[in-house]
Design an enzyme around this catalytic site. Sequence first.
Site, mmCIF file in Angstrom:
data_model
loop_
_atom_site.group_PDB
_atom_site.id
_atom_site.type_symbol
_atom_site.label_atom_id
_atom_site.label_comp_id
_atom_site.label_asym_id
_atom_site.label_seq_id
_atom_site.Cartn_x
_atom_site.Cartn_y
_atom_site.Cartn_z
ATOM 1 N N GLU A 139 37.637 43.186 40.900
ATOM 2 C CA GLU A 139 38.617 44.273 40.771
ATOM 3 C C GLU A 139 40.063 43.780 40.898
ATOM 4 O O GLU A 139 40.995 44.562 40.728
ATOM 5 C CB GLU A 139 38.351 45.400 41.792
ATOM 6 C CG GLU A 139 38.859 45.157 43.218
ATOM 7 C CD GLU A 139 37.914 44.301 44.034
ATOM 8 O OE1 GLU A 139 37.074 43.596 43.443
ATOM 9 O OE2 GLU A 139 38.000 44.318 45.275
ATOM 10 N N CYS B 172 34.733 40.545 43.700
ATOM 11 C CA CYS B 172 34.129 41.793 43.219
ATOM 12 C C CYS B 172 34.730 42.230 41.887
ATOM 13 O O CYS B 172 34.553 43.370 41.482
ATOM 14 C CB CYS B 172 34.261 42.899 44.249
ATOM 15 S SG CYS B 172 33.697 42.426 45.874
ATOM 16 N N ASN C 274 38.451 38.183 41.202
ATOM 17 C CA ASN C 274 37.974 37.809 42.538
ATOM 18 C C ASN C 274 36.482 38.037 42.691
ATOM 19 O O ASN C 274 35.771 38.287 41.734
ATOM 20 C CB ASN C 274 38.719 38.655 43.572
ATOM 21 C CG ASN C 274 38.295 40.098 43.452
ATOM 22 O OD1 ASN C 274 38.153 40.610 42.344
ATOM 23 N ND2 ASN C 274 38.055 40.744 44.570
#
Lengths: 790, 326
Positions: free
Chosen positions: A429, A427, A425
Amino acid sequence: MQRIVIKRDGTVERFQMKKLVDAIFALLEGLDLPDDYEIVFKVAKELDLKIPEKVTTEELDYLVLKAIEHLIPKNFIYDTLATRQLLKIINRRIDKRFNSFKEYLNYAVEEKLLKPELLNFDLENLENAIDYKRDYNLDYFGLSTLKDRYLMKDRNFETIEKPQWFFMRVAMGIGNTEDEVIKIYNKLSNLEYLHSTPTLFNSGTLTNQYSSCYVNVIDDSLDSIMDKAKETAFLAKYAGGVGTDVTRIRATGSKIHSLNAKSSGIIPFIKIFDTIVNAIQQGGRRRSSQVMYLQPWHLDVEAFLDLRETTGNPYFRTPSLNTALWMPDELMRRIKEGEPIYLFDPAECPKLVTAWGEEFKKEYEKCIEKAEKGELNLWKKIDSRDFYKKYLFKLAKTGHPWLTFKDRHNEKNPCPQYSVINSSNLCTEISIPNSPESTAVCTLASVNLAKHIKEDKSDFDWDKLKDTLETMVVALDNILDKNFYPSEESRKNTMDLRPIGIGVMGFHEALIKLGIPYDSEKAVETARKIAKFMRDITYTKSEELAKERGAFPHYYQAKYDYPPRRNAVLLAVAPTASISIIAGTSSSIDNYFSNIFSRDTLSGKFIVINKPLMQQLEEKGLWSEELAEKIKAHQGSIQYIEELEGKIDKSLYKTAYEVSPFRQIDIAAAFQEYIDQAVSKSLYIEEDLRDKMEEIYMYAWEKGLKSTYYCFIDKTVKGEKYTMNVNKRGERRGFGLARKEEKQLEKELEEIERQAREKYGDEVVEAVKSGNIEGCPTDPLLAKICPSCE
Amino acid sequence: MAFIGKTSVRDNIRLSETPKYPVFRELYTKQKKAVWFPEELNIQQDVLDYKSLTPTEKDLFDSAVGYFASSELLVQNVLGNGFFPVLTDPYAKMSFSTQMFMENIHSDFFEIILNSFDMDRRKVYNITLEDKLLMEKQELIVRAVDRITYGKADPDTLEGKKQILTSILLNNIIQEGLFFYSAFAHFFAMKDTGKMKNVVSGVELILIDESLHLQNGIEAILTIVEENPQIVDDYHFVENIRQTIIDAVELELNYLKTKFGGTTIFGVSYNELEKYMKYIADRRLVELGFDPQFGIDQNPLKFLQKEDVKKLTNFFEVSSTEYTNF
Ligand SMILES: [Fe+2]
Ligand SMILES: [Fe+2]
């Protein structure tokens, strides 16, 4: 200067410093300070300069705040004072409108800001649970951020929510029962854990959108591209970050049979998303964002690397998008061993898209064979080392694309029968299986490790940590059923898998409290221990929940050899950029950026000081303004400040760039061993180590990281040091030479003396020259020869 | 060969491993590393902010933008028309032509602001003609420099050298190192109150650039003085230089007084700005070898501390100014 104050009702009164001084003293109440006079004096001195001739009462409040704020880098006490002053400003205005939490709720429901169901709780009971003293848990940066962006505003953008009301309102939007609400409120208001920003914004509101991240997949058709454009627009509208896999889209020059034409490749289509995101970013409280993921064997990868360049054809640039590579092992192996890389068109080699691990390797070799035999229309052979070098150069220069590892994500996929994991995604994570028909959604929260240390600082408070983690599992699972899903695909994914993401913040602060340097093997062990604990506790809790509420529905449709649990995945370490500010701690698993640094956020620019360092220095009586200046002059580093030698353990307080990047990777890898989704890890690389980037990123792959994130390289050029003195002249004297050339001055003096003698006679001149007169001469001519006038 | 003089186009085209003035190689490299492009910033994001400024705030913002917009290429003109032709050192030429290039970027940046916020172009560019005090500031430079450009000053004579030195002083020290620094403070005050953040991110980059241009100027002046000690033998000339700086401060203070009057804008009052200007002026004086005039050794605008320390940007919120070019 006579100053006047214009009061709220328009009347005018003389400005009195005394009133202001009293008000500042009032802020100090309850703080046991050795020298409160000195503090008040300093603030008053700042203020005296700030207050103009005409000032309104409101402005005065604000100027007091600013005056205190400017003193924050000098001593931590000013941070406390600024927080109190800001609280005073917030509360005073709200108290004029609402007498109680209940009144506020009623108003906000009436104004259609909050959900009417909130009123079904026993409000008396909840109101009694509110503890206003917990406002003091917040520091100034945290409270400013809350006020600016998180606290509920009315339709005229006036703040109508006190900080404790905010925590309670968020809890009410999550808990199913009053007990749950109070439990969640207690944890949040003590900053023991926080939900992600979208949850804090929207919990209990009519927007009702709690999730941070969405991950969708674009298929190789115009239909799919336009559908996903629409989906993305809606996801972005509700402040979600979107990750999108574009690997399936055919490459430049690929045949489009229905048109008998050739495709223009992925870049023009990516550009559409850039425009959408930019349009939706306008005016948001948080900029919506999107990241495009591409597997680097795609024929258009070279143009993809350039998307974030700032020069060149603007149609091939996407300033509002982020980019990331979804890197298969086989390509990393080829880079490592110096074997060539082949680029293909996914329309001709569709199996490469979803294959991973050994299967990918087999398919990739098959494609190479076909290509060499002339059976493929489009392909390209490139030198893998050149590609890797070029890629890392772009990463350092533009910050993009980030590097994430396809096979690491997929080999830990708990639901391979559902789908492969197509990308991560915004970021990096998230690691949830998805497909063009199923858009992954993740709802996040992060535990503040710094608040889970035993009183005697000997160890983590494991019982408390267990309690917090269990609360988080329940809270996040609750949210899944209350959440608004902007698209059918996103509802489907959640209802099938019920994924949640529990992460951490304050890891570095916790290490400091425990006396463990971040750059040490002990820190790596601690990371592993924490991650394992998180995994054990949350999995047990989720399995318990499954008995009560059922397992995630896909579990029953497939065959897996693990016990039923409520959530397919539970852990994800997010960067916590904003919520770590509210919690006043180090972000995620990162090292403190520096011991003193500034942070640019939507709420403005703030100076951040490593609080544990300041507190420790203060306890030892070592803190002083001069020391603060010295730390500033050293760019926030204390490693070379001699006076601290042997006084404190300096290794606890390295800055991010002072920690070896290899150690940074070791710590992320230790977390990754037990985190079922991914760890988002930014790397901080000292400019001198820039030549080692190839080695560093290879190490990240070999250590089993699923994801890396931003790569920060310390920039050596800085602006002129604004508040510190820098001598640009060095040894040279410049115009200073002139003063040494006194011959000319002497000549002029002789001339003056001659004129004076002519005018007043020798006697007077001699008297003046020897200083034997009463007072200095008023005559300008004589004054010039008078020694005491000089 | 001296630092300034008359040369053929064939001269000074070879770089040396051991340059005569290594500092200009260093300054060239620093400027090269600092190069940025306005497209890196998302100025559009500030449109709503701009619309919500109060009339006094808007006026201050417009004036600051206007002053920069109509001065950036003027700075370039001064260098291009007067100074660049008499430079004899290849690295000094590279350093100053990089400065000239950077002024393009700055102009371009303000042009984007102008377009993004739909500002009145005529008004913006005319501000240095229509605002009497702003005009005076600019005239101070224009008058002196126009007298000597296009070969009117002979770099081989002492008089010519003094004239050239004066033009650099007016341009790189007074314009860039005093007047620009005054306007910087207005921009940073905006960010301190949480307004116009992306525009100010660009101004932060300009500050880095201008601090290097200021160093270009200081190095050029110190070099000319070192090579021609007769310059400082002329006590009147030296006093004049000093007085020019002090007069410029006076001009700036007049301007600030009319802008701020008895109120605060973006939380800043005239009293603070006065002290700030004097602080900056003292530093310029000391950098050139003079004694300080005002005796102010602390910057009263404490929020500028934020410009002095390492910066971490929340990438999804504000345009970053921390990426390096290579
Ligand atoms: Fe400029
Ligand atoms: Fe400049």
